[in-house]
Write an enzyme that holds these catalytic residues in place. Sequence first.
Site, short mmCIF file in Angstrom:
data_model
loop_
_atom_site.label_atom_id
_atom_site.label_comp_id
_atom_site.label_asym_id
_atom_site.label_seq_id
_atom_site.Cartn_x
_atom_site.Cartn_y
_atom_site.Cartn_z
N CYS A 256 17.01 42.62 24.49
CA CYS A 256 16.09 41.57 24.92
C CYS A 256 14.92 42.20 25.67
O CYS A 256 14.15 42.96 25.10
CB CYS A 256 16.82 40.51 25.74
SG CYS A 256 15.85 39.00 25.95
N HIS B 1 19.72 38.64 21.66
CA HIS B 1 20.92 38.98 22.43
C HIS B 1 22.08 39.21 21.46
O HIS B 1 22.70 38.25 21.00
CB HIS B 1 21.28 37.83 23.39
CG HIS B 1 20.36 37.72 24.55
ND1 HIS B 1 20.51 38.47 25.69
CD2 HIS B 1 19.26 36.95 24.74
CE1 HIS B 1 19.55 38.17 26.55
NE2 HIS B 1 18.78 37.26 26.00
N GLU C 68 25.00 40.14 22.09
CA GLU C 68 26.25 39.66 22.70
C GLU C 68 26.41 38.15 22.58
O GLU C 68 27.49 37.61 22.83
CB GLU C 68 26.32 40.10 24.16
CG GLU C 68 25.48 39.31 25.13
CD GLU C 68 24.00 39.67 25.12
OE1 GLU C 68 23.26 39.11 25.96
OE2 GLU C 68 23.56 40.49 24.28
#
Length: 200
Positions: free
Chosen positions: A78, A180, A182
């Site tokens: 990011c 992102h 994750e």
Amino acid sequence: MTTVTVLAYGAGNVASVQFALERLGATVRLTADPAELAEAERLILPGVGAAGYAMARLSELGLGEPIRAFPRPLLGVCLGQQLLFEASDEGGGVPLLGLIPGRVRSMEPAPDRPVPHMGWSRLSIVRPDPLLEGLDDSAWAYFVHSYVCPDGEATLARAEYGGPVPAVVRSANRWGCQFHPERSAAAGARILRNFLELPA
């Protein structure tokens, strides 16, 4: 088992990155120590918020030069991707790490295109890379950002949001994901797994 170091410098979503890596079986070390960074097997630079604050924190902790000199796989996430570039327009202009040529610029809002760019966007693969192994143009990723990196030779994959958004970039041993991973379901998990499998 792969060990990965995540920089915990006060400007990143460290916990969610840590948990995503641990779900993949990695051993995660959190640090803001320059010596530990220099010895890391592989390194993740997370980032959330303002580029100026993030760069100030890296400077205060003495992390800027060790990041620039890091010779093994490095992944910016990011804001961490944006920090890899030379400068940002944010806050009137911020010098960044200077590892990839180009300037990060603010995104232009439109009636059908609010800023920040927040939500799921499809990835378009520009060129193959070990980080993108197993992904194709059916992959989606979760974005939250108001600034966009320059689209150039470093771009590995793009999203579209009123123009091309460099979603994955690479220069030598340094990669970046504007989204992102994750929080990007199967595609994000595959990218993190690929990063863990890159030769150190």
